[in-house]
Design a protein around this motif. Structure first.
Motif, short mmCIF file in Angstrom:
data_model
loop_
_atom_site.label_atom_id
_atom_site.label_comp_id
_atom_site.label_asym_id
_atom_site.label_seq_id
_atom_site.Cartn_x
_atom_site.Cartn_y
_atom_site.Cartn_z
N GLY A 16 69.80 133.62 -97.18
CA GLY A 16 68.73 134.61 -97.05
C GLY A 16 67.61 134.11 -96.15
N ILE A 17 67.22 132.85 -96.31
CA ILE A 17 66.15 132.29 -95.48
C ILE A 17 66.58 132.25 -94.02
N ILE A 18 67.83 131.86 -93.77
CA ILE A 18 68.35 131.84 -92.39
C ILE A 18 68.30 133.24 -91.78
N LEU A 19 68.68 134.23 -92.56
CA LEU A 19 68.66 135.60 -92.05
C LEU A 19 67.23 136.09 -91.82
N PHE A 20 66.32 135.71 -92.70
CA PHE A 20 64.91 136.07 -92.49
C PHE A 20 64.43 135.51 -91.14
N ILE A 21 64.76 134.25 -90.88
CA ILE A 21 64.35 133.62 -89.61
C ILE A 21 65.01 134.32 -88.43
N THR A 22 66.31 134.66 -88.59
CA THR A 22 67.03 135.34 -87.51
C THR A 22 66.44 136.71 -87.23
N ILE A 23 66.14 137.46 -88.29
CA ILE A 23 65.55 138.79 -88.10
C ILE A 23 64.18 138.67 -87.45
N ALA A 24 63.39 137.68 -87.85
CA ALA A 24 62.08 137.47 -87.24
C ALA A 24 62.21 137.18 -85.75
N ALA A 25 63.18 136.35 -85.39
CA ALA A 25 63.40 136.03 -83.98
C ALA A 25 63.83 137.27 -83.20
N CYS A 26 64.75 138.04 -83.78
CA CYS A 26 65.23 139.25 -83.10
C CYS A 26 64.10 140.28 -82.97
N LEU A 27 63.24 140.38 -83.98
CA LEU A 27 62.12 141.31 -83.91
C LEU A 27 61.18 140.92 -82.77
N SER A 28 60.92 139.64 -82.61
CA SER A 28 60.04 139.17 -81.54
C SER A 28 60.66 139.44 -80.17
N VAL A 29 61.94 139.13 -80.04
CA VAL A 29 62.62 139.38 -78.77
C VAL A 29 62.66 140.88 -78.47
N ALA A 30 62.93 141.68 -79.51
CA ALA A 30 62.99 143.13 -79.34
C ALA A 30 61.64 143.67 -78.87
N THR A 31 60.56 143.13 -79.42
CA THR A 31 59.23 143.57 -78.99
C THR A 31 58.99 143.21 -77.53
N GLY A 32 59.37 141.99 -77.14
CA GLY A 32 59.22 141.57 -75.75
C GLY A 32 60.03 142.45 -74.80
N LEU A 33 61.26 142.78 -75.17
CA LEU A 33 62.09 143.65 -74.33
C LEU A 33 61.45 145.02 -74.17
N THR A 34 60.95 145.55 -75.29
CA THR A 34 60.32 146.87 -75.25
C THR A 34 59.12 146.87 -74.30
N LEU A 35 58.29 145.84 -74.38
CA LEU A 35 57.11 145.75 -73.53
C LEU A 35 57.49 145.59 -72.07
N ALA A 36 58.51 144.75 -71.80
CA ALA A 36 58.93 144.52 -70.42
C ALA A 36 59.50 145.79 -69.79
N LEU A 37 60.27 146.53 -70.55
CA LEU A 37 60.84 147.77 -70.03
C LEU A 37 59.77 148.85 -69.83
N ARG A 38 58.74 148.81 -70.65
CA ARG A 38 57.69 149.83 -70.55
C ARG A 38 56.62 149.46 -69.53
N ASP A 39 56.18 148.21 -69.55
CA ASP A 39 55.02 147.80 -68.74
C ASP A 39 55.36 146.86 -67.60
N GLY A 40 56.61 146.40 -67.52
CA GLY A 40 56.98 145.44 -66.50
C GLY A 40 56.95 144.02 -67.02
N VAL A 41 57.57 143.12 -66.27
CA VAL A 41 57.72 141.74 -66.74
C VAL A 41 56.37 141.03 -66.84
N GLY A 42 55.40 141.50 -66.11
CA GLY A 42 54.10 140.86 -66.18
C GLY A 42 53.47 140.92 -67.56
N ALA A 43 53.85 141.95 -68.34
CA ALA A 43 53.27 142.12 -69.67
C ALA A 43 53.75 141.05 -70.64
N VAL A 44 54.85 140.39 -70.32
CA VAL A 44 55.40 139.39 -71.23
C VAL A 44 55.46 138.01 -70.58
#
Length: 465
Positions: A16-44
């Motif tokens: 469970g702890i490993i999955l919590f860490i994995t989900i946290a990492a994926c959430l952070s990456v997902a947020t970065g991807l969303t910002l880059a696609l919306r605002d450009g790579v400069g935003a990240v």
């Protein structure tokens, strides 16, 4: 397999702890991807902060673990039931923040599903309005929904909610938001208990695979995982307001707390725990031994000689005695089902006098080593030496199962209209116990009668507090 090779198996809490860490990492990456696609790579370009958040984001994002994941009782073949929650940052447009949150949630699910070598299915169908609703809701939107529409199955599903990734403050505030619902001072009335009974019967009737021997089905069979988990959840819904130990996302902790509170006898609590652990370990051995991590056969004790032999050896059976795991499981499940019949489908003890009597009776029975009339308890086979390192989880129970059942029936996950009640004839419970004697309908105390008329009877910050 790893077990046969002597490789230590990971525990459910560790997984469970490993999955919590994995989900946290994926959430952070997902947020970065969303910002880059919306605002450009400069935003990240500067990367995320130490906590994984991004300066350019319009909202704070968090993931709430549900089901087995929330209870930290997940195992090899489990998916991850989650809710996504967000809150717009100061000055940000609410609609733009909601659009960002929806994209972040979808990217998170996609990243988890694409993980290698073992993808993880993330299921967000327990969210309000199911697949018809937005992937992520704001905290205020959750509050509005639960105030108006929360049904008993949603309260049941929220019993296992635990913040697991993203903005920690937002996750904590979500837990505070739902606390008066899942630990309601109003308990569980007779109508709520009858609804749970109907849903339980319907789920078993509709989801048990055709032609499957119920006594071999680890999840939906009598005394199986679902039986034990629903028993713990009924006790939580009914008594958690008065028993702090029941306020936990963990099934095993809730069962222990039920014994401590006198809601279960010592033997009853042990029977439920034993059945739950054995079913979970057999299921885990199914996955490890056969290599199957999905499909209906994962939840069924194998009938194939080779597969059963593999499962038996993984559970510690001696060569030539692997088939004893079937009888060991059936015996354990029979004991558990007797408790389920009393708590979920029969009368149970509610007030303090009855609770004290139950506690005393359980202590006497345990001390004497007796069961019902003095008959000695038959212990599981000594050959079933189940490793404590074997994972103890399965797929989600409670609200997740209900949502799945209704989704299969209607072709969509339950909406507000669908969760308003069960259609007539869906359960065998036409002669359910009267409300004043139902498991969840606790006899009113003087304190309760003096409480505020507000829903939940408390004084918290939300309308149902």
């Amino acid at each position: 397999s790893a077990a046969a090779a002597g490789v230590p198996l990971i525990t459910p809490v560790q997984l469970g702890i490993i999955l919590f860490i994995t989900i946290a990492a994926c959430l952070s990456v997902a947020t970065g991807l969303t910002l880059a696609l919306r605002d450009g790579v400069g935003a990240v370009a500067q990367g995320p902060a130490a906590d994984g958040t991004w300066r350019a984001a319009l909202a704070e994002h968090a993931v709430i673990a549900m089901g087995r994941l929330g209870g930290r009782e997940i195992t090899y073949a489990s998916d991850a039931d989650v809710l996504f929650v967000h809150e717009a940052r100061a000055g940000a447009d609410e609609e733009a923040a909601a659009a960002e949150a929806d994209a972040v949630a979808r990217w998170t699910v996609r990243l988890m599903a694409g993980a290698r070598p073992h993808p993880l299915e993330v299921d967000a169908d327990l969210r309000p309005e199911g697949r018809q609703g937005p992937m992520s809701r704001s905290l205020s939107s959750y509050a509005e929904y639960y105030e108006r529409w929360a049904s008993v199955w949603e309260r049941q599903a929220l019993l296992r909610a635990r913040a697991c990734a993203g903005a920690s403050d937002l996750g904590a505030r979500f837990e505070a938001l739902v606390a008066p619902l899942r630990w309601s001072e109003a308990g569980l009335d007779g109508a709520g208990l009858r609804e749970i009974r109907r849903l339980k019967a319907r789920m078993e009737a509709e989801r048990l695979p055709r032609g499957t021997d119920p006594s071999r089905h680890l999840k939906l069979g009598p005394g199986g995982l679902s039986d034990v988990e629903w028993t713990a959840q009924v006790l939580q819904l009914a008594h958690a307001a008065d028993e702090p130990g029941l306020r936990t996302p963990s099934t095993t902790e809730a069962l222990r707390a039920s014994v401590d509170a006198g809601l279960l006898t010592v033997d009853e609590g042990q029977d439920l725990l034993d059945a739950w652990r054995l079913a979970s370990r057999v299921r885990a051995a199914n996955v490890i031994g056969t290599g199957r991590d999905a499909g209906a056969r994962v939840d069924v004790i194998p009938s194939d000689t080779r597969d059963l032999r593999l499962v038996g050896r993984l559970l510690g059976q001696e060569p030539g005695h692997e088939r004893e795991v079937v009888e060991d499981y059936r015996r354990s499940a029979r004991h558990a089902r007797a408790v389920v019949e009393r708590v979920v489908f029969g009368d149970a003890l509610h007030d303090q006098d009855d609770a004290a009597s139950a506690r005393a009776r359980g202590q006497r029975v345990s001390a004497a080593g007796e069961r019902g009339g003095g008959a000695p308890r038959r212990a599981p086979s000594r050959r079933t030496e189940i490793s404590t390192e074997m994972s103890t989880g399965a797929s989600s129970a409670g609200g997740a199962e209900i949502a799945s059942t209704r989704s299969e029936q209607s072709g969509a996950t339950p909406s507000r209209a669908a969760t308003g009640g069960t259609p007539p004839g869906d359960g065998p419970d036409d002669t359910a116990a009267p409300a004043e004697h139902a498991t969840g309908a606790r006899r009113s105390t003087g304190t309760e009668r003096r409480r505020s008329h507000r829903r939940g009877g408390g004084s918290g910050p939300f309308p149902w507090s």
